[in-house]
Design an enzyme around this catalytic site. Structure first.
Site, PDB file in Angstrom:
ATOM      1  N   HIS A 105     -10.295 -35.266   9.009  1.00  0.00           N
ATOM      2  CA  HIS A 105     -11.344 -35.769   9.894  1.00  0.00           C
ATOM      3  C   HIS A 105     -10.771 -36.753  10.931  1.00  0.00           C
ATOM      4  CE1 HIS A 105     -14.905 -38.543  10.611  1.00  0.00           C
ATOM      5  NE2 HIS A 105     -15.399 -37.369  10.939  1.00  0.00           N
ATOM      6  N   HIS A 146     -13.999 -38.785  19.937  1.00  0.00           N
ATOM      7  CA  HIS A 146     -15.240 -38.623  19.172  1.00  0.00           C
ATOM      8  C   HIS A 146     -16.510 -38.889  19.981  1.00  0.00           C
ATOM      9  CE1 HIS A 146     -18.519 -39.817  16.428  1.00  0.00           C
ATOM     10  NE2 HIS A 146     -18.095 -38.766  15.759  1.00  0.00           N
TER      11      HIS A 146
END
Ligand code: CA
Length: 330
Positions: free
Chosen positions: A34, A76
């Protein structure tokens, strides 16, 4: 005689092939890095990706936002505020809401920014206290192409075959700013030979309308994962299964209740229902430094894989998840 031998060989081969294919599809549990090795280095930097690669997860994740000149950037947020020094370098480039948007900067401008561990813009303090110190060393943003080339290069030099797991970020926001992010990302993926479900690439998106469009209108043959965040989505699995190959829920969506006396977590039917519909389930986000009262990270991993029966997890700590599997298989 010769024919009989051939027939026998064919029977043996078919007999071997089927369970193997089934095993890969149905029981192979995967670890997804991640935002890279984000538990140890600033998220989504190439350095964090190289470290994650060396931990041997199955996939490395890329979140994607477009620059002003349509370069897919691995970051992100649609804003730059929380992980770069944009406010210092370009103080007059914020929008009316006081934020600096990736889409307002050209690729060459973005490359000038310094990247750091995620921080709170109000306090200036790190979000995760025990992680890499903020404003130390030297980190930069990069394009999706740069990251794919690094992963494919490492696949060549190490002989491994680690996949990519890109996420289309905020497609509506991009459209409102005159950009079709999905088209641009699909083109890059195709240029680097990620075209079908066999190509070791999983494409994810929170926006259900967009993911459906990626399958139906843009005719993508990639393995698609529908991300979800809220329990309201638990009843829509059959709808998602019409175009998606898998689901990517927030782990808490899977919890039915926690017994107040024993602390035992009881799971709902999300994973079971998704499996019945032929979909895999990869939940997020497993963090060793965010256990919320659970006794250990191994306990959380055991919950995810052995109690909730997930097919994969997104984790900031790929090393620990890979080690957990090694220990289990012995
Ligand atoms: Ca993501």
């Amino acid at each position: 005689m010769k024919n009989l031998k051939l027939l026998l060989l064919t029977v043996i081969l078919i007999g071997c092939q089927n369970p193997q294919t089934k095993k890969t599809m149905a029981t192979k549990k995967i670890v997804i890095a991640h935002r890279g090795a984000s538990g140890y280095l600033p998220e989504h930097t190439l350095t964090a990706k190289a470290m994650a690669y060396a931990m041997h997860p199955d996939y490395l994740e890329q979140d994607i936002v477009l620059s002003k000149d349509d370069v897919p950037i691995v970051i992100h947020d649609i804003t730059l505020d929380d992980v770069t020094d944009v406010a210092k370098q370009f103080p007059d480039r914020k929008r009316e809401d006081g934020k600096y948007y990736v889409i307002d900067f050209t690729y060459s401008e973005l490359l000038r920014l310094n990247v750091t561990e995620r921080f709170d813009t109000k306090t200036g303090l790190a979000v995760f206290k025990g992680r890499f110190p903020i404003w130390k060393s030297h980190f930069k943003l990069h394009s999706l192409q740069d990251e794919i080339e690094m992963i494919q290069g490492l696949n060549k030099s190490t002989g491994r075959n680690i996949g990519i797991y890109p996420e289309i970020k905020a497609p509506k926001f991009h459209r409102n700013n005159g950009k079709d992010i999905s088209k641009i990302v699909l083109k890059v993926l195709s240029d680097y030979s990620y075209k079908t479900k066999k190509d070791n690439c999983i494409l994810q998106c929170f926006d259900a309308t967009e993911l459906k469009r990626i399958r139906q209108e843009l005719k993508s043959k990639l393995f698609l994962v529908q991300l979800t965040e809220f329990k309201e989505d638990n009843s829509k699995l059959a709808e998602f299964a019409k175009y998606a190959d898998g689901m990517g829920p927030y782990f808490k969506q899977l919890i039915k209740r926690t017994d107040p006396k024993t602390g035992t977590i009881v799971f709902n039917n999300y994973v079971k229902n998704a499996h019945k519909l032929g979909m895999v389930v990869h939940a997020y986000t497993f963090r060793a430094d965010q256990l919320e009262g659970l006794p250990s990270f191994e306990f959380l991993l055991d919950l995810g894989f052995n109690k909730a029966h997930l097919d994969g997890i997104f984790t900031d700590f790929s090393d620990k998840a890979v080690a957990f599997f090694k220990k289990q298989s012995h």
